[in-house]
Write an enzyme that holds these catalytic residues in place. Structure first.
Site, PDB file in Angstrom:
ATOM      1  N   ARG A 157      -7.507 -58.172  92.003  1.00  0.00           N
ATOM      2  CA  ARG A 157      -6.737 -58.512  90.787  1.00  0.00           C
ATOM      3  C   ARG A 157      -5.363 -57.832  90.746  1.00  0.00           C
ATOM      4  O   ARG A 157      -4.884 -57.419  89.699  1.00  0.00           O
ATOM      5  CB  ARG A 157      -7.497 -58.145  89.508  1.00  0.00           C
ATOM      6  CG  ARG A 157      -8.706 -58.931  89.242  1.00  0.00           C
ATOM      7  CD  ARG A 157      -8.450 -60.439  89.111  1.00  0.00           C
ATOM      8  NE  ARG A 157      -9.734 -61.074  89.086  1.00  0.00           N
ATOM      9  CZ  ARG A 157     -10.393 -61.431  90.197  1.00  0.00           C
ATOM     10  NH1 ARG A 157      -9.845 -61.303  91.386  1.00  0.00           N
ATOM     11  NH2 ARG A 157     -11.588 -61.959  90.102  1.00  0.00           N
ATOM     12  N   SER A 234     -11.353 -62.150  81.355  1.00  0.00           N
ATOM     13  CA  SER A 234     -11.929 -60.805  81.455  1.00  0.00           C
ATOM     14  C   SER A 234     -10.861 -59.796  81.044  1.00  0.00           C
ATOM     15  O   SER A 234      -9.769 -59.806  81.594  1.00  0.00           O
ATOM     16  CB  SER A 234     -12.364 -60.516  82.893  1.00  0.00           C
ATOM     17  OG  SER A 234     -13.301 -61.483  83.301  1.00  0.00           O
ATOM     18  N   GLU A 339      -7.128 -55.851  82.547  1.00  0.00           N
ATOM     19  CA  GLU A 339      -6.659 -56.840  83.523  1.00  0.00           C
ATOM     20  C   GLU A 339      -5.388 -57.553  83.055  1.00  0.00           C
ATOM     21  O   GLU A 339      -4.480 -57.767  83.863  1.00  0.00           O
ATOM     22  CB  GLU A 339      -7.783 -57.854  83.787  1.00  0.00           C
ATOM     23  CG  GLU A 339      -7.432 -58.837  84.884  1.00  0.00           C
ATOM     24  CD  GLU A 339      -8.495 -59.913  85.053  1.00  0.00           C
ATOM     25  OE1 GLU A 339      -9.644 -59.585  85.342  1.00  0.00           O
ATOM     26  OE2 GLU A 339      -8.144 -61.098  84.910  1.00  0.00           O
TER      27      GLU A 339
HETATM   28  C1  LIG Z   1     -10.507 -68.173  79.374  1.00  0.00           C
HETATM   29  C2  LIG Z   1      -9.846 -67.450  80.518  1.00  0.00           C
HETATM   30  C3  LIG Z   1     -10.489 -67.336  81.742  1.00  0.00           C
HETATM   31  C4  LIG Z   1      -9.882 -66.687  82.833  1.00  0.00           C
HETATM   32  N1  LIG Z   1     -10.547 -66.597  84.020  1.00  0.00           N
HETATM   33  C5  LIG Z   1      -9.970 -65.967  85.080  1.00  0.00           C
HETATM   34  C6  LIG Z   1     -10.666 -65.874  86.334  1.00  0.00           C
HETATM   35  O1  LIG Z   1     -11.762 -66.390  86.503  1.00  0.00           O
HETATM   36  N2  LIG Z   1     -10.050 -65.202  87.353  1.00  0.00           N
HETATM   37  C7  LIG Z   1      -8.811 -64.640  87.206  1.00  0.00           C
HETATM   38  O2  LIG Z   1      -8.315 -64.047  88.175  1.00  0.00           O
HETATM   39  N3  LIG Z   1      -8.131 -64.729  86.033  1.00  0.00           N
HETATM   40  C8  LIG Z   1      -8.683 -65.378  84.972  1.00  0.00           C
HETATM   41  N4  LIG Z   1      -8.009 -65.452  83.774  1.00  0.00           N
HETATM   42  C9  LIG Z   1      -6.686 -64.815  83.639  1.00  0.00           C
HETATM   43  C10 LIG Z   1      -5.500 -65.804  83.826  1.00  0.00           C
HETATM   44  O3  LIG Z   1      -5.896 -67.126  83.599  1.00  0.00           O
HETATM   45  C11 LIG Z   1      -4.878 -65.723  85.212  1.00  0.00           C
HETATM   46  O4  LIG Z   1      -4.429 -64.420  85.449  1.00  0.00           O
HETATM   47  C12 LIG Z   1      -3.704 -66.690  85.366  1.00  0.00           C
HETATM   48  O5  LIG Z   1      -3.276 -66.728  86.698  1.00  0.00           O
HETATM   49  C13 LIG Z   1      -2.499 -66.330  84.496  1.00  0.00           C
HETATM   50  O6  LIG Z   1      -1.576 -67.393  84.596  1.00  0.00           O
HETATM   51  P1  LIG Z   1      -0.493 -67.657  83.460  1.00  0.00           P
HETATM   52  O7  LIG Z   1       0.387 -68.739  83.948  1.00  0.00           O
HETATM   53  O8  LIG Z   1      -1.173 -67.898  82.167  1.00  0.00           O
HETATM   54  O9  LIG Z   1       0.277 -66.269  83.437  1.00  0.00           O
HETATM   55  P2  LIG Z   1       0.982 -65.559  82.195  1.00  0.00           P
HETATM   56  O10 LIG Z   1      -0.064 -65.039  81.269  1.00  0.00           O
HETATM   57  O11 LIG Z   1       2.020 -66.442  81.629  1.00  0.00           O
HETATM   58  O12 LIG Z   1       1.663 -64.318  82.944  1.00  0.00           O
HETATM   59  C14 LIG Z   1       0.861 -63.290  83.486  1.00  0.00           C
HETATM   60  C15 LIG Z   1       1.775 -62.284  84.202  1.00  0.00           C
HETATM   61  O13 LIG Z   1       2.365 -62.906  85.340  1.00  0.00           O
HETATM   62  C16 LIG Z   1       3.780 -62.940  85.232  1.00  0.00           C
HETATM   63  N5  LIG Z   1       4.219 -64.235  85.759  1.00  0.00           N
HETATM   64  C17 LIG Z   1       3.841 -65.474  85.312  1.00  0.00           C
HETATM   65  N6  LIG Z   1       4.406 -66.408  86.080  1.00  0.00           N
HETATM   66  C18 LIG Z   1       5.147 -65.761  87.021  1.00  0.00           C
HETATM   67  C19 LIG Z   1       5.976 -66.206  88.101  1.00  0.00           C
HETATM   68  N7  LIG Z   1       6.166 -67.495  88.364  1.00  0.00           N
HETATM   69  N8  LIG Z   1       6.594 -65.262  88.869  1.00  0.00           N
HETATM   70  C20 LIG Z   1       6.406 -63.938  88.625  1.00  0.00           C
HETATM   71  N9  LIG Z   1       5.655 -63.473  87.603  1.00  0.00           N
HETATM   72  C21 LIG Z   1       5.029 -64.379  86.819  1.00  0.00           C
HETATM   73  C22 LIG Z   1       4.073 -62.760  83.745  1.00  0.00           C
HETATM   74  O14 LIG Z   1       5.337 -62.182  83.529  1.00  0.00           O
HETATM   75  C23 LIG Z   1       2.945 -61.841  83.325  1.00  0.00           C
HETATM   76  O15 LIG Z   1       3.267 -60.511  83.674  1.00  0.00           O
HETATM   77  C24 LIG Z   1      -8.595 -66.111  82.680  1.00  0.00           C
HETATM   78  C25 LIG Z   1      -7.936 -66.236  81.428  1.00  0.00           C
HETATM   79  C26 LIG Z   1      -8.562 -66.900  80.363  1.00  0.00           C
HETATM   80  C27 LIG Z   1      -7.838 -67.018  79.057  1.00  0.00           C
END
Ligand SMILES: Cc1cc2nc3c(=O)[nH]c(=O)nc-3n(C[C@H](O)[C@H](O)[C@H](O)COP(=O)(O)OP(=O)(O)OC[C@H]3O[C@@H](n4cnc5c(N)ncnc54)[C@H](O)[C@@H]3O)c2cc1C
Length: 347
Positions: A157, A234, A339
């Site tokens: 992670r 998580s 996380e």
């Molecule tokens: C219901 C639920 C279930 C989930 N299950 C999982 C799972 O099974 N496994 C898992 O690993 N995660 C899980 N997650 C966490 C999350 O979905 C992942 O981490 C996902 O990849 C985040 O993507 P996002 O576009 O929403 O990022 P954001 O929340 O928009 O950003 C997260 C971070 O990444 C940075 N960021 C975003 N895009 C970029 C980019 N293009 N370049 C550089 N930095 C960037 C942001 O600045 C921030 O710091 C879950 C979340 C939820 C709500």
């Protein structure tokens, strides 16, 4: 740019105060906007799907740049997605086109571009194993280039991109399996549900359907009508305890839970990984803690997700996180790490 946009509207926890918002729907505008803000010394918060962010109620004193690109190209043996493309739609498109490889990562909210940031993983598969390359904007030099996975410092992670402003992901490329079979199944619960042994493959479409079913049962697929999914997934990573401290933690578990209890653990390099959800539950925080009237509660389906029941603030979520973390530390001498990325607050 729009002023005073509530960032709660952009996050799956649905908390977070106001910021100036710049929405970028093309890679060119994304690059131009971030380069200009960086050159002017204005703080930038990159927001894509908002599913791994806990933003303070005071908001962000700078510009939130919303990554809203959408392009996806499926080739002969890979898929290239722009950073803002919805991740699950990318997975679905590859499976529908007859390819395998990404199916275990079905149903994970958020964007394609964020998947390398925390080396997204689920059901025995991590992005690090599937990623072919990443197109990055180097925010110090302004240079754009494709980077190899080996440069990204992937861990559990985490990667060099997490908690860092050094680079922005513009595009990602993932290898695909042209025969439509899944990646070898590496997670017992999933393999058993499919009548397979660990290490075997099954048709990617079947695996995707089963992963979505298992995830929905844990509240891990977004559903606006279900408050158990108003979360960041998580909230804590599974703690890795160094070999030198494993006996101490096992002794604390034996004292508080019992000497004969089966403790879920995984051997990893240099230590043992414990299940954060198991520790939270055994420390006295049941599903739904602290009860029906609280604005922020543990999910009623899964103790590892902190959820907003509709009226929670970021402060409520942070207070619940602290209470759980302190309870686990006190009982089991294990420190849980959050996380999601926190913005403007610390636990
Ligand atoms: C219901 C639920 C279930 C989930 N299950 C999982 C799972 O099974 N496994 C898992 O690993 N995660 C899980 N997650 C966490 C999350 O979905 C992942 O981490 C996902 O990849 C985040 O993507 P996002 O576009 O929403 O990022 P954001 O929340 O928009 O950003 C997260 C971070 O990444 C940075 N960021 C975003 N895009 C970029 C980019 N293009 N370049 C550089 N930095 C960037 C942001 O600045 C921030 O710091 C879950 C979340 C939820 C709500």
């Amino acid at each position: 740019m729009r002023d005073a946009v509530p960032l709660a509207e952009l996050t799956t926890l649905r908390v977070g105060g106001p910021a100036v918002l710049a929405e970028c729907t093309s890679t060119e505008s994304l690059v131009a906007t971030v380069r200009a803000l960086d050159a002017a010394g204005i703080p930038v918060l990159l927001v894509a799907g908002g599913s791994n962010l806990l933003i303070a109620d005071s908001g962000f004193a700078g510009v939130a740049v919303r990554i809203a690109t959408t392009g996806v190209r499926i080739g002969a043996d890979s898929v290239v997605a722009e950073a803002g493309a919805n991740w699950d739609a990318v997975v679905a498109a590859t499976v529908e086109a007859g390819f395998g490889g990404l199916e275990c990562l079905s149903g994970i909210p958020g964007s394609a571009g964020a998947t390398p940031v925390q080396n997204v993983g689920a059901y025995g598969v991590e992005v690090a194993a599937l990623l072919r390359r990443v197109r990055l904007l180097d925010r110090a030099s302004g240079e754009i280039r494709w980077a190899e996975p080996a440069e990204l410092g992937f861990g559990y992670r985490t990667s060099v991109l997490k908690h860092s402003d050094a680079a922005m992901v513009l595009e990602v490329e993932f290898a695909l399996r042209a025969d439509g079979s899944s990646a070898p199944l590496g997670y017992r619960e999933l393999a058993a549900a499919l009548g397979a042994d660990e290490g075997e493959s099954r048709p990617a479409a079947l695996v995707r359907a089963e992963v979505l079913r298992l995830r929905a049962g844990k509240g891990m697929v977004l559903d606006s009508g279900d408050h158990d999914t108003w979360s960041a997934g998580s909230f804590f990573t599974n703690p890795v305890i160094p070999d030198s401290r494993v006996d101490e933690v096992r002794a604390a578990i034996a004292t508080h839970v019992g000497a004969d209890v089966a403790v879920p653990t995984w051997a990893v390099a240099g230590g043992v990984k414990f299940s954060a959800g198991w520790l939270i539950e055994r420390a006295g925080f049941a599903k739904g803690f602290p009860g029906a009237d609280a604005p922020a509660r543990l999910s009623t389906k899964h103790t590892l997700a902190l959820t907003n029941r509709g009226a929670a603030t970021a402060a409520d979520i942070a207070a619940l996180a602290r209470e759980v973390r302190e309870g686990v530390a006190e009982r089991f001498r294990v420190h849980l790490e959050p996380e999601p990325v926190t913005v403007g607050l610390t636990l």
